[in-house]
Design an enzyme around this catalytic site. Structure first.
Site, PDB file in Angstrom:
ATOM      1  N   TYR A 236       0.802  -1.209   0.097  1.00  0.00           N
ATOM      2  CA  TYR A 236      -0.069  -0.208  -0.005  1.00  0.00           C
ATOM      3  C   TYR A 236       0.920   1.081  -0.020  1.00  0.00           C
ATOM      4  O   TYR A 236       0.941   2.237   0.772  1.00  0.00           O
ATOM      5  CB  TYR A 236      -1.113  -0.040   1.326  1.00  0.00           C
ATOM      6  CG  TYR A 236      -2.313   0.548   0.795  1.00  0.00           C
ATOM      7  CD1 TYR A 236      -3.308  -0.129  -0.036  1.00  0.00           C
ATOM      8  CD2 TYR A 236      -2.467   2.099   1.229  1.00  0.00           C
ATOM      9  CE1 TYR A 236      -4.153   0.487  -0.674  1.00  0.00           C
ATOM     10  CE2 TYR A 236      -3.795   2.629   0.546  1.00  0.00           C
ATOM     11  CZ  TYR A 236      -4.672   1.660  -0.281  1.00  0.00           C
ATOM     12  OH  TYR A 236      -5.949   2.394  -0.531  1.00  0.00           O
TER      13      TYR A 236
ATOM     14  N   GLN B  25       4.502 -10.166  12.758  1.00  0.00           N
ATOM     15  CA  GLN B  25       4.632  -8.889  13.574  1.00  0.00           C
ATOM     16  C   GLN B  25       3.604  -8.308  13.883  1.00  0.00           C
ATOM     17  O   GLN B  25       3.358  -7.113  14.469  1.00  0.00           O
ATOM     18  CB  GLN B  25       5.630  -7.850  12.661  1.00  0.00           C
ATOM     19  CG  GLN B  25       5.024  -7.323  11.330  1.00  0.00           C
ATOM     20  CD  GLN B  25       6.006  -6.401  10.592  1.00  0.00           C
ATOM     21  OE1 GLN B  25       6.789  -7.279  10.095  1.00  0.00           O
ATOM     22  NE2 GLN B  25       5.706  -5.168  10.240  1.00  0.00           N
TER      23      GLN B  25
ATOM     24  N   HIS C 112       7.484   5.501   0.946  1.00  0.00           N
ATOM     25  CA  HIS C 112       8.144   4.194   0.488  1.00  0.00           C
ATOM     26  C   HIS C 112       8.940   4.629  -0.920  1.00  0.00           C
ATOM     27  O   HIS C 112       9.840   4.306  -0.972  1.00  0.00           O
ATOM     28  CB  HIS C 112       7.162   3.267  -0.151  1.00  0.00           C
ATOM     29  CG  HIS C 112       6.187   2.689   1.029  1.00  0.00           C
ATOM     30  ND1 HIS C 112       4.863   2.986   1.472  1.00  0.00           N
ATOM     31  CD2 HIS C 112       6.323   1.919   2.434  1.00  0.00           C
ATOM     32  CE1 HIS C 112       4.499   2.378   2.448  1.00  0.00           C
ATOM     33  NE2 HIS C 112       5.249   1.828   3.089  1.00  0.00           N
TER      34      HIS C 112
ATOM     35  N   SER D 271       1.674   7.491   5.938  1.00  0.00           N
ATOM     36  CA  SER D 271       1.656   6.083   6.405  1.00  0.00           C
ATOM     37  C   SER D 271       0.502   5.369   5.711  1.00  0.00           C
ATOM     38  O   SER D 271      -0.588   6.173   5.508  1.00  0.00           O
ATOM     39  CB  SER D 271       1.332   6.049   7.800  1.00  0.00           C
ATOM     40  OG  SER D 271       0.957   4.827   8.386  1.00  0.00           O
ATOM     41  N   SER D 272       0.636   4.228   5.306  1.00  0.00           N
ATOM     42  CA  SER D 272      -0.434   3.289   4.871  1.00  0.00           C
ATOM     43  C   SER D 272      -1.686   3.342   5.813  1.00  0.00           C
ATOM     44  O   SER D 272      -2.782   3.300   5.582  1.00  0.00           O
ATOM     45  CB  SER D 272       0.055   1.933   4.761  1.00  0.00           C
ATOM     46  OG  SER D 272       1.141   1.925   4.033  1.00  0.00           O
TER      47      SER D 272
ATOM     48  N   LYS E 118      10.927   6.927   9.693  1.00  0.00           N
ATOM     49  CA  LYS E 118       9.445   6.842  10.197  1.00  0.00           C
ATOM     50  C   LYS E 118       9.275   6.030  11.395  1.00  0.00           C
ATOM     51  O   LYS E 118       8.793   6.075  12.524  1.00  0.00           O
ATOM     52  CB  LYS E 118       8.403   6.558   9.097  1.00  0.00           C
ATOM     53  CG  LYS E 118       7.087   6.132   9.542  1.00  0.00           C
ATOM     54  CD  LYS E 118       6.245   7.416   9.640  1.00  0.00           C
ATOM     55  CE  LYS E 118       4.873   7.053  10.220  1.00  0.00           C
ATOM     56  NZ  LYS E 118       4.227   5.751   9.855  1.00  0.00           N
TER      57      LYS E 118
HETATM   58  P1  AMP Z   1       5.724  -0.238   5.915  1.00  0.00           P
HETATM   59  O1  AMP Z   1       5.203  -0.761   4.523  1.00  0.00           O
HETATM   60  O2  AMP Z   1       4.972   0.772   6.758  1.00  0.00           O
HETATM   61  O3  AMP Z   1       6.298  -1.363   6.927  1.00  0.00           O
HETATM   62  O4  AMP Z   1       7.104   0.659   5.695  1.00  0.00           O
HETATM   63  C1  AMP Z   1       8.428   0.163   4.829  1.00  0.00           C
HETATM   64  C2  AMP Z   1       9.385   0.784   5.221  1.00  0.00           C
HETATM   65  O5  AMP Z   1       9.110   2.409   4.588  1.00  0.00           O
HETATM   66  C3  AMP Z   1       9.846   1.183   6.531  1.00  0.00           C
HETATM   67  O6  AMP Z   1      11.309   1.463   6.301  1.00  0.00           O
HETATM   68  C4  AMP Z   1       9.264   2.334   6.780  1.00  0.00           C
HETATM   69  O7  AMP Z   1       9.977   3.323   7.906  1.00  0.00           O
HETATM   70  C5  AMP Z   1       9.336   3.272   5.410  1.00  0.00           C
HETATM   71  N1  AMP Z   1       8.347   4.292   5.666  1.00  0.00           N
HETATM   72  C6  AMP Z   1       7.038   4.293   5.721  1.00  0.00           C
HETATM   73  N2  AMP Z   1       6.312   5.449   6.013  1.00  0.00           N
HETATM   74  C7  AMP Z   1       7.237   6.468   5.636  1.00  0.00           C
HETATM   75  C8  AMP Z   1       7.515   7.916   5.566  1.00  0.00           C
HETATM   76  N3  AMP Z   1       6.489   8.711   5.826  1.00  0.00           N
HETATM   77  N4  AMP Z   1       8.556   8.368   5.198  1.00  0.00           N
HETATM   78  C9  AMP Z   1       9.826   7.757   4.871  1.00  0.00           C
HETATM   79  N5  AMP Z   1       9.886   6.275   5.082  1.00  0.00           N
HETATM   80  C10 AMP Z   1       8.633   5.657   5.249  1.00  0.00           C
END
Ligand code: AMP
Length: 280
Positions: free
Chosen positions: A32, A61, A37, A185-186, A149
């Site tokens: 998502y 997780q 990302h 954020s997703s 983040k």
């Molecule tokens: P997730 O899909 O939420 O597990 O995030 C995957 C990666 O993307 C992780 O390393 C997060 O820290 C990074 N990420 C998520 N949201 C952001 C954001 N707003 N800015 C920078 N990196 C992000």
């Protein structure tokens, strides 16, 4: 841009790249995808000859009462974003591909994971470390990209890579925000219009605390208390935690000197959001 569903497909593709002497970047995600990302993917594309994005909502997780079932998923949309960012492949396995029925080996860490998000999510980092270790073993990247983040996750992964000698460079990337300051954020898709407005209390209260520190405040408890007071003004917000700890060791600090992480998790309605800043 290829969409790969199996471990064998990833191994074959990476093998062919390595034969040509190409470097490989990995961007682990739960899909998502958004601009946050994308910033990681773009960085990997800049720094490596080939980039793989993993797109896997990792059941391990999530706690039993968390949002595994409702976590948003849209592979087609993700594939378009990954392609536009210039990456070469998405790895989108089914949970059964990653975890065989008799799966029984875990990567657990005895430091860094007990505080902050680990307090209310006790199995979370074991799931993260285990899946990231598997992804590292499958992709064998030269570099892997993680966002600030999830600052605790970034510290945990760097430590794990050092402890277990993965020989992979971990690249931390800054937080990407919406124009009004909300960290992308997703999970923002869960928010109603009112909650979306209320969610600004995270970034605004952090900004408030950051200014206190910039103006010379050294008392960590004082800063945390003021941030909490700002959050408590928002009726839709409920604090999980607000803390200032040393960075990247995540130890309690009374006095702010040296590098610190100020991190928070706040429920806006039923949605748990996180945000932070680091002062180096
Ligand atoms: P997730 O899909 O939420 O597990 O995030 C995957 C990666 O993307 C992780 O390393 C997060 O820290 C990074 N990420 C998520 N949201 C952001 C954001 N707003 N800015 C920078 N990196 C992000």
């Amino acid at each position: 841009m290829q969409i790969l569903k199996t471990i064998d497909e990833v191994r074959a593709l990476v093998k062919s790249w390595k034969k040509e002497g190409l470097s490989v970047g990995l961007v682990p995600t739960m899909g998502y995808l958004h601009e946050g990302h994308k910033s990681l993917i773009v960085k990997s594309v800049e720094q490596n000859d080939r980039t793989i994005v993993s797109d896997f909502v990792n059941p391990m997780q999530f706690g039993p009462t968390e949002d595994l079932a409702t976590y948003p998923r849209d592979l087609q949309r993700d594939a378009e974003l990954v392609e536009s960012a210039g990456a070469d492949a998405i790895f989108n396995p089914e949970p059964e591909e990653m975890y065989l029925p008799n799966f029984s080996s875990f990567v657990d860490m005895s430091t860094l994971t007990g505080g902050l998000c680990g307090k209310t999510r006790p199995i979370h980092f074991r799931g993260v470390c285990t899946v990231v270790s598997k992804l590292f073993n499958i992709v064998t990247p030269d570099r892997a990209y993680f966002g600030q983040k999830d600052a605790q996750q970034l510290a945990v992964i760097k430590h794990m890579v050092s402890d277990l000698s993965f020989g992979i460079e971990i690249v931390g990337c800054p937080i990407v925000r919406e124009e009004d300051g909300l960290a992308k954020s997703s999970r923002n898709t869960y928010l109603s219009a009112d909650e979306r407005q209320a969610a600004l209390v995270l970034s605004k209260s952090l900004e408030f605390g950051k200014n206190m520190i910039a103006n010379g405040e050294k008392d960590a408890k004082m800063v945390v208390d003021c941030i909490k007071k700002e959050i408590e003004k928002e009726p839709l917000a409920k604090i999980d935690y607000v803390e200032i700890v040393s960075w990247p060791d995540l130890e309690n600090v009374d006095t702010i000197d040296g590098s610190i992480l100020c991190a928070m998790a706040v429920y806006i309605g039923k949605t748990r959001l996180i945000d932070n800043f680091i002062v180096e």
